[in-house]
Design an enzyme around this catalytic site. Structure first.
Site, PDB file in Angstrom:
ATOM      1  N   ASP A 125       7.855  -4.715  -2.222  1.00 57.25           N
ATOM      2  CA  ASP A 125       8.972  -4.068  -2.927  1.00 57.25           C
ATOM      3  C   ASP A 125      10.281  -4.823  -2.705  1.00 57.25           C
ATOM      4  OD1 ASP A 125       9.740  -3.356  -0.332  1.00 57.25           O
ATOM      5  OD2 ASP A 125       9.995  -1.218  -0.787  1.00 57.25           O
ATOM      6  N   SER A 161       9.445 -10.832 -55.316  1.00 55.29           N
ATOM      7  CA  SER A 161       9.826  -9.668 -54.505  1.00 55.29           C
ATOM      8  C   SER A 161       8.882  -8.504 -54.702  1.00 55.29           C
ATOM      9  CB  SER A 161      11.243  -9.217 -54.885  1.00 55.29           C
ATOM     10  OG  SER A 161      12.146 -10.222 -54.513  1.00 55.29           O
ATOM     11  N   ASN A 193       8.043 -19.681 -50.254  1.00 57.05           N
ATOM     12  CA  ASN A 193       9.132 -18.710 -50.236  1.00 57.05           C
ATOM     13  C   ASN A 193       8.536 -17.317 -50.435  1.00 57.05           C
ATOM     14  OD1 ASN A 193      11.337 -17.045 -50.883  1.00 57.05           O
ATOM     15  ND2 ASN A 193      12.513 -18.824 -51.558  1.00 57.05           N
ATOM     16  N   LYS A 237       4.075   1.500  -7.113  1.00 55.50           N
ATOM     17  CA  LYS A 237       5.434   0.945  -7.180  1.00 55.50           C
ATOM     18  C   LYS A 237       5.441  -0.545  -7.481  1.00 55.50           C
ATOM     19  CE  LYS A 237       7.917   0.629  -3.222  1.00 55.50           C
ATOM     20  NZ  LYS A 237       8.900   1.058  -2.190  1.00 55.50           N
ATOM     21  N   ARG A 264       5.893 -10.327 -33.365  1.00 54.98           N
ATOM     22  CA  ARG A 264       4.900  -9.760 -32.438  1.00 54.98           C
ATOM     23  C   ARG A 264       3.927 -10.847 -31.991  1.00 54.98           C
ATOM     24  NH1 ARG A 264       2.551  -5.257 -35.939  1.00 54.98           N
ATOM     25  NH2 ARG A 264       1.075  -5.221 -34.204  1.00 54.98           N
ATOM     26  N   LYS A 268       3.180 -10.696 -37.365  1.00 54.82           N
ATOM     27  CA  LYS A 268       2.177 -10.609 -36.293  1.00 54.82           C
ATOM     28  C   LYS A 268       1.039 -11.560 -36.591  1.00 54.82           C
ATOM     29  CE  LYS A 268      -1.462  -8.754 -36.395  1.00 54.82           C
ATOM     30  NZ  LYS A 268      -2.725  -8.081 -36.653  1.00 54.82           N
ATOM     31  N   ALA A 272       0.804  -1.228   0.000  1.00 57.48           N
ATOM     32  CA  ALA A 272       0.000   0.000   0.000  1.00 57.48           C
ATOM     33  C   ALA A 272       0.835   1.276   0.000  1.00 57.48           C
ATOM     34  CB  ALA A 272      -0.921  -0.004   1.217  1.00 57.48           C
ATOM     35  N   TYR A 315       7.317  -7.668   2.129  1.00 54.84           N
ATOM     36  CA  TYR A 315       7.134  -6.373   1.480  1.00 54.84           C
ATOM     37  C   TYR A 315       7.135  -6.591  -0.029  1.00 54.84           C
ATOM     38  CZ  TYR A 315       8.358  -4.259   6.016  1.00 54.84           C
ATOM     39  OH  TYR A 315       8.394  -3.888   7.334  1.00 54.84           O
ATOM     40  N   ARG A 343       9.471   7.577  -3.797  1.00 52.83           N
ATOM     41  CA  ARG A 343      10.811   7.687  -4.387  1.00 52.83           C
ATOM     42  C   ARG A 343      10.875   7.166  -5.823  1.00 52.83           C
ATOM     43  NH1 ARG A 343      13.343   4.787   0.817  1.00 52.83           N
ATOM     44  NH2 ARG A 343      11.144   4.218   1.046  1.00 52.83           N
TER      45      ARG A 343
HETATM   46  C1  UD1 Z   1      11.285  -0.945   5.177  1.00 54.08           C
HETATM   47  C2  UD1 Z   1      11.550  -1.255   6.653  1.00 54.08           C
HETATM   48  C3  UD1 Z   1      13.044  -1.315   6.895  1.00 54.08           C
HETATM   49  C4  UD1 Z   1      13.715  -2.300   5.968  1.00 54.08           C
HETATM   50  C5  UD1 Z   1      13.329  -2.070   4.516  1.00 54.08           C
HETATM   51  C6  UD1 Z   1      13.756  -3.258   3.662  1.00 54.08           C
HETATM   52  C7  UD1 Z   1       9.788  -0.401   8.108  1.00 54.08           C
HETATM   53  C8  UD1 Z   1       9.356   0.694   9.022  1.00 54.08           C
HETATM   54  N1  UD1 Z   1      10.966  -0.228   7.505  1.00 54.08           N
HETATM   55  O1  UD1 Z   1      11.755   0.356   4.880  1.00 54.08           O
HETATM   56  O2  UD1 Z   1      13.252  -1.725   8.252  1.00 54.08           O
HETATM   57  O3  UD1 Z   1      15.124  -2.236   6.119  1.00 54.08           O
HETATM   58  O4  UD1 Z   1      11.893  -1.930   4.374  1.00 54.08           O
HETATM   59  O5  UD1 Z   1      13.514  -3.034   2.301  1.00 54.08           O
HETATM   60  O6  UD1 Z   1       9.072  -1.383   8.003  1.00 54.08           O
HETATM   61  N2  UD1 Z   1       3.725  -0.166   2.963  1.00 54.08           N
HETATM   62  C9  UD1 Z   1       2.356  -0.283   3.182  1.00 54.08           C
HETATM   63  N3  UD1 Z   1       1.736   0.674   3.932  1.00 54.08           N
HETATM   64  C10 UD1 Z   1       2.395   1.715   4.486  1.00 54.08           C
HETATM   65  C11 UD1 Z   1       3.781   1.839   4.271  1.00 54.08           C
HETATM   66  C12 UD1 Z   1       4.431   0.875   3.515  1.00 54.08           C
HETATM   67  O7  UD1 Z   1       1.724  -1.220   2.707  1.00 54.08           O
HETATM   68  O8  UD1 Z   1       1.744   2.537   5.160  1.00 54.08           O
HETATM   69  C13 UD1 Z   1       4.418  -1.192   2.145  1.00 54.08           C
HETATM   70  C14 UD1 Z   1       5.074  -0.626   0.898  1.00 54.08           C
HETATM   71  O9  UD1 Z   1       4.206  -0.725  -0.221  1.00 54.08           O
HETATM   72  C15 UD1 Z   1       6.301  -1.523   0.729  1.00 54.08           C
HETATM   73  C16 UD1 Z   1       6.599  -1.994   2.136  1.00 54.08           C
HETATM   74  O10 UD1 Z   1       5.442  -1.742   2.915  1.00 54.08           O
HETATM   75  O11 UD1 Z   1       6.020  -2.648  -0.092  1.00 54.08           O
HETATM   76  C17 UD1 Z   1       7.804  -1.280   2.752  1.00 54.08           C
HETATM   77  O12 UD1 Z   1       7.581   0.115   2.753  1.00 54.08           O
HETATM   78  P1  UD1 Z   1       8.719   1.144   2.319  1.00 54.08           P
HETATM   79  O13 UD1 Z   1       8.148   2.508   2.447  1.00 54.08           O
HETATM   80  O14 UD1 Z   1       9.341   0.754   1.064  1.00 54.08           O
HETATM   81  O15 UD1 Z   1       9.746   0.939   3.547  1.00 54.08           O
HETATM   82  P2  UD1 Z   1      11.329   1.133   3.532  1.00 54.08           P
HETATM   83  O16 UD1 Z   1      11.636   2.564   3.738  1.00 54.08           O
HETATM   84  O17 UD1 Z   1      11.913   0.486   2.346  1.00 54.08           O
HETATM   85 MG    MG Z   2      11.086  -0.296   0.657  1.00 52.23          MG
END
Ligand code: UD1
Ligand code: MG
Length: 449
Positions: free
Chosen positions: A104, A389, A361, A25, A317, A335, A13, A102, A18
């Site tokens: 990400d 051709s 061909n 993301k 494609r 395609k 969420a 996470y 960044r």
């Molecule tokens: C976070 C960790 C950090 C760790 C790093 C590893 C925390 C406080 N920090 O930091 O300890 O070293 O990941 O990559 O947990 N998200 C939500 N809701 C929110 C905030 C974030 O769902 O309110 C989700 C984001 O989508 C993301 C994940 O939680 O997938 C991590 O959030 P992000 O803001 O990327 O945390 P970092 O600063 O990377």
């Molecule tokens: Mg992160």
């Protein structure tokens, strides 16, 4: 593989500020699919009892991408601890281990997750097990404070002092939590920190305060890259690509310059395939045994059968199918087209919505006119046919088996099997007229000067 019960909560969420992107993301792609789908596939293979994805309001595209996994909405983005609170309802009645991931951090392998789950049960069990790693550059990762073999607390980068920042063991974000204590611990999380957020990472100190055991296990750094910026996305892509290329080569593919070949997560390359430098395999592409992919080719949704030779500079494609031993040469775009076994389409050609029969061909510069601005129409070229051709084939059109189309023809009508079709102006040749023309033009120029 672990058989014990666990539920996965995937946090997605976050605002992803960044990334500087209008797209969530976690939908940014790695090897041709959204990063969150990499993680879901890995977790799904381990047989979790439940999977919950935490999204923000309006993240319908994320919900669609993860379906049929269930999503829960975190109404405001107040931090990772707050995000897990949002998932509590979806965890009602579940008593096993809650694995928080996470979205990400998508490169995590199933083997590493299994190690975390196993560590959480070892030694009589831990309330919280955190996966740590030692990245080359610790950047803004939180640090794990370990003492006497146990995890004491996690310090977020923004709250860390100089001594904390000298610690190399970082928090990957992967956490296995005993489901029976999760609720109580979450209630204790506050937002009195540098970011004013509810940190999930505070759970460790809270658990220790209640006399609960917390441990850290260490995982491989290249699986645990967190993606917060475009530069980190590119770094993660490089890791994924290295893995995909290594897997292809281990399966018997020759890559002359692996670093210049881009693969999708689902690319399949057979045994004894050769891939020349600078080739892009978009999603949905397969290549059969013994085929050769020559330099600078671009594929999406294409299937290439055994022993075919494609490229250099070919573009396949979606819906392009190249048959066994068929040849597709330079500057050919295809395609929704079936080029059957042994057929040749060697130069400067566009084929769309077409069947090219076996061993036909297709000459240089052939174009199928498959679109009139409103609808697409089909072209059928029979087996063994010869297209001269620079032919223009106006669809819908059927050219019979063994038919011959004269070079430069614009073909509008079907051509029966074994017929010869000529559809162009007859040539007019005027002896001596070139010399006369030249003399006239020269005289005109001399008169002017
Ligand atoms: C976070 C960790 C950090 C760790 C790093 C590893 C925390 C406080 N920090 O930091 O300890 O070293 O990941 O990559 O947990 N998200 C939500 N809701 C929110 C905030 C974030 O769902 O309110 C989700 C984001 O989508 C993301 C994940 O939680 O997938 C991590 O959030 P992000 O803001 O990327 O945390 P970092 O600063 O990377
Ligand atoms: Mg992160």
């Amino acid at each position: 593989m672990s058989t014990d019960r666990f539920a996965a909560v995937i946090l997605a969420a976050g605002k992803g500020t960044r990334m500087e992107s209008d797209r969530p993301k976690v939908l940014h792609g790695l090897a041709g699919r959204p990063m969150i789908n990499h993680l879901l596939a890995t977790v799904g293979a381990l047989g979790p009892e439940r999977v919950l994805v935490v999204v923000a309001p309006g993240m319908d595209a994320v919900a669609q991408a993860v379906a049929p996994a269930r999503t829960v909405v975190q109404k405001e983005q107040l931090g990772t601890g707050h995000a897990v609170m949002a998932a509590r309802e979806g965890l009602a009645g579940f008593e096993g281990t809650v694995l928080v991931l996470y979205a990400d951090t998508p490169l995590l392998s199933g083997g590493t997750i299994t190690r975390v789950l196993e560590a959480s049960r070892a030694g009589g069990g831990a309330a919280i097990t955190v996966l740590g790693f030692r990245p080359g550059e610790p950047n803004e990762y939180a640090r794990l404070i370990v003492s006497g073999g146990e995890l004491e607390r996690i310090v977020e980068f923004k709250d860390a002092g100089d001594a904390d920042l000298r610690i190399e063991l970082c928090n990957s974000g992967v956490m296995a939590i005993d489901g029976s204590v999760l609720d109580g611990l979450l209630r204790g999380v506050g937002a009195g920190n540098a970011k004013g957020e509810y940190y999930l990472t505070d759970l460790v100190a809270l658990a220790r305060g209640r006399g609960l055991r917390c441990v850290a296990v260490e995982g491989p750094a290249d699986e645990l890259l967190g993606i917060n910026s475009r530069a980190e996305l590119a770094a993660a892509e490089a890791v994924v690509q290295r893995g995909l290329r290594a897997r292809a080569m281990a399966g018997g593919v020759t890559m002359i310059d692996p670093d210049s070949v881009w693969l999708s997560y689902d690319t399949t390359l057979g045994r004894d395939v050769t891939v020349e430098p600078n080739v892009y395999f978009g999603p949905g592409t397969s290549v059969g045994d013994g085929a050769t992919i020559r330099a600078f080719s671009h594929f999406e949704g294409a299937s290439i059968a055994a022993d075919a030779i494609v490229g250099p500079f070919a573009r396949l494609r979606p819906g392009a199918r190249v048959g066994t031993g068929a040849k597709i040469g330079n500057f050919v775009e295809i395609k929704q087209t079936d080029v059957q076994a042994g057929a040749k389409v060697n130069h400067l050609t566009y084929l769309g919505d077409t069947v090219v029969g076996a061993k036909a061909n297709v000459g240089a510069g052939t174009i199928t006119c498959n679109y009139d601005g409103y609808t697409k129409a089909q072209t059928h070229i029979g087996a063994g046919a010869f297209i001269g051709s620079n032919a223009t084939l106006i669809a819908p059109l059927r050219i019979g088996d063994g038919a011959y189309i004269a070079a430069g023809s614009t073909v509008t009508d079907d051509v029966p099997d074994d017929a010869l079709a000529l559809a162009r102006e007859r040539q007019v040749t005027k002896p001596g007229r070139a010399a006369k023309l030249r003399a006239r033009l020269q005289a005109a120029k001399a008169a002017k000067t």
